[in-house]
Design an enzyme around this catalytic site. Structure first.
Site, PDB file in Angstrom:
ATOM      1  CG  ASP A 135      -0.298   0.084   2.536  1.00 31.96           C
ATOM      2  OD1 ASP A 135       0.772  -0.542   2.702  1.00 31.96           O
ATOM      3  OD2 ASP A 135      -0.815   0.781   3.444  1.00 31.96           O
ATOM      4  CD  GLU A 151       4.322   0.989   6.780  1.00 33.94           C
ATOM      5  OE1 GLU A 151       5.101   1.371   7.675  1.00 33.94           O
ATOM      6  OE2 GLU A 151       3.863   1.779   5.925  1.00 33.94           O
TER       7      GLU A 151
HETATM    8 ZN   LIG Z   1       6.666   2.362   3.930  1.00 28.47          ZN
END
Ligand SMILES: [Zn+2]
Ligand SMILES: *[C@@H]1O[C@H](CO)[C@@H](O)[C@H](O)[C@H]1NC(C)=O
Ligand SMILES: *[C@@H]1O[C@H](CO)[C@@H](O)[C@H](O)[C@H]1NC(C)=O
Ligand SMILES: *[C@@H]1O[C@H](CO)[C@@H](O)[C@H](O)[C@H]1NC(C)=O
Length: 522
Positions: free
Chosen positions: A144, A209
């Site tokens: 992401d 994340e």
């Molecule tokens: Zn990162």
């Protein structure tokens, strides 16, 4: 990586110490001088005899170069954005899975590789080794990215992967699609060349994340724990190769993150009886709360410079500085307090000196003639490795020193344990050797991440977590992280593939070589 920029801008202020009177006085310390010229902790295992396991060489031909860059660009073009803690582009995450299967056919069809989806969008690969007694390791990266809008002033649209002057532009080129694609591209090429590892390894690709990794990384860890897996080390994103960024340092430095600061989101609130503003009490909820946050700003957390891994960073790099900085860096036993005082003057270096306090939200009041019954403020603290979350909460309590202010921890975690970085540290030495084989002139040192990464969720599976990828940062590049015009050079991306290609084979050694004895003879 989340909140990463500050990680790098560190050391600029240090030159201020270069004041002649100080240097003259300090030269009196003979012990200090001796340390300056003998303490070269960077020598390490470089000259020792390593078992040769890096048997397959990667020669990237014209066709492969085109192919690997094309694969990378396709990855950048998929807008795998994490918009908010509860909103991701799941369509893009599914597209990304399809892309991986398409461009890495060998990885997905090889009987050597076990692949599974975790939490629908994250990926876990397991490549067992021929020698099960060798403890496996894990390579980690995330799919992401943070949002990006062309209207912010990008030179090329942020999901175009357009090439300008040898660079590929796009959100995710630095954070963190380079490692995502680089690791799998390396594995694809290794498998095509008939490679089978001796030491087994995992590859984890998280999908959230940028919003704390609570679905992706957390569930990958959950799966591994259920299987009783222990890891020799984890390598994730984090720090990089800094070229011309650390002022006064001769040559580039590869900083390998051995810890991350902890975090605390703390809510302060004051409740009083509501009333009419024509008959106000002497203090309102706003006044009480404002005084409390002002006390927090006026009384920063204690200076801890020299008590965390930042100390080792300086000691490892000391020999690459010119005098007198070399002298000061080699003798932090004497100068850490002085350096701390200099570094705390600027926000970017202050972040390395202490637990930082940022008052980020303040809400109170609804109407101009009503005494508000409730005032709330939020404080975001980043916890120095020499501090604990509980100590920080206790300090907030005593600094606020007002029973009327309610203090609640909304979210927080301790600083991450400091991973080993000595001559017996398997992961650190493998990473260091791989860097030095590729870039012999780079100084390698442990460092600390100010921002947080997915790897923090892995701390129960290993004591050694490293945060590094061989991305080159030159002056001005740090602002591209989570900023505009994020980009990576084509050459740098190729180097990423070569790095993981080599690192995987280097990890096949049975054990580290014995340290060279010259250091001990001194
Ligand atoms: Zn990162
Ligand atoms: C690599 O090659 C060396 C010698 O050529 C050999 O001894 C060693 O077993 C090989 N290692 C692997 C992992 O194949
Ligand atoms: C989500 O990703 C898809 C492509 O995978 C794209 O077409 C769509 O515009 C994205 N949605 C948003 C809101 O950005
Ligand atoms: C995965 O998808 C299923 C079905 O769409 C859904 O019920 C589940 O909550 C999802 N899990 C996660 C972790 O997103």
């Amino acid at each position: 990586m989340t909140d990463s920029r500050a990680n790098f801008k560190v050391f600029k202020l240090l030159k201020i110490i270069f004041s002649s009177f100080l240097v003259a006085a300090l030269l009196l310390f003979t012990v200090a001088s001796i340390r300056t010229f003998t303490l070269d902790v960077n020598v390490g295992l470089q000259t020792a005899h390593w078992e040769k396991t890096n048997n397959i060489s990667l020669v990237i031909d014209h066709h492969q170069r085109k192919e690997l860059l094309e694969n990378f660009k396709k990855a950048v073009r998929i807008p795998t954005v994490s918009f908010s803690p509860t909103e991701s582009n799941t369509t893009a995450l599914l597209d990304f899975e399809r892309l991986l299967r398409k461009v890495f056919p060998t990885v997905f069809s090889s009987t050597l590789v076990h692949h599974e989806l975790v939490a629908n969008y994250s990926h876990l690969f397991w490549v067992p080794g021929s020698q099960p007694d060798l403890v496996p390791y894990l390579l980690l990266a995330h799919i992401d990215v943070v949002p990006a809008s062309e209207s912010d002033g990008w030179e090329a649209p942020p999901f175009s992967a357009q090439e300008i002057d040898g660079f590929i532009y796009g959100r995710g080129t630095l954070d963190d699609k380079g490692p995502v694609m680089g690791i799998l591209q390396a594995l694809e090429y290794l498998l095509i060349k008939g490679y089978a590892p001796r030491r087994g390894f995992y590859i984890g690709l998280g999908h959230d994340e940028e919003i704390h990794g609570h679905n992706g990384a957390v569930n990958i860890v959950h799966v591994l724990k259920q299987r009783g897996v222990r890891l020799s080390f984890v390598l994730d994103e984090g720090l990089a190769i800094l070229d011309g960024i650390i002022s006064g340092l001769e040559g580039p430095a590869a900083l390998i993150g051995v810890s991350e600061k902890g975090m605390a989101n703390v809510k302060l609130s004051v409740s009083v009886k509501p009333g009419h503003s024509s008959m106000p009490p002497s203090e309102t909820s706003i006044g009480i709360l404002a005084a409390a946050v002002k006390r927090l700003e006026d009384n920063p957390m204690p200076r801890f410079f020299g008590y965390g891994p930042e100390r080792e960073t300086f000691e490892h790099l000391a020999h690459k500085f010119r005098l007198p900085m070399k002298f000061i860096m080699s003798n932090l036993w004497l100068f850490s307090s002085l350096l701390g005082r200099v570094m705390e003057r600027k926000p970017d270096s202050n972040a390395f000196v202490r637990t930082t306090t940022a008052v980020t939200m303040f809400n109170a009041g609804v109407k101009v003639n009503v005494i508000p019954s409730l005032a709330e403020a939020y404080v975001n603290l980043r916890i120095h490795p020499a501090h604990s979350l509980q100590e920080v909460l206790d300090l907030i309590q005593s600094t606020v020193g007002d029973q009327r202010v309610k203090i609640e921890l909304v979210y927080g975690f301790d600083p991450l344990p400091v991973s080993s970085a000595d001559e017996k540290s398997f992961g650190f030495q493998i990473i260091k050797k791989t860097v030095l084989d590729m870039f012999p002139t780079v100084a390698v040192a442990p460092g600390i991440c100010i921002g947080n990464t997915d790897s923090r969720h892995f701390k129960d599976l290993t004591s050694d977590i490293y945060r590094f990828s061989p991305v080159w940062f030159k002056p001005g590049d740090l602002q591209r992280f989570h900023g505009i015009n994020e980009r990576i050079s084509k050459k740098n991306y190729e180097d990423l593939v070569a790095f993981y290609f080599s690192l995987i084979q280097n990890s096949d050694i049975q054990k580290l070589p014995e340290p060279h004895s010259s250091l001990h003879e001194l």
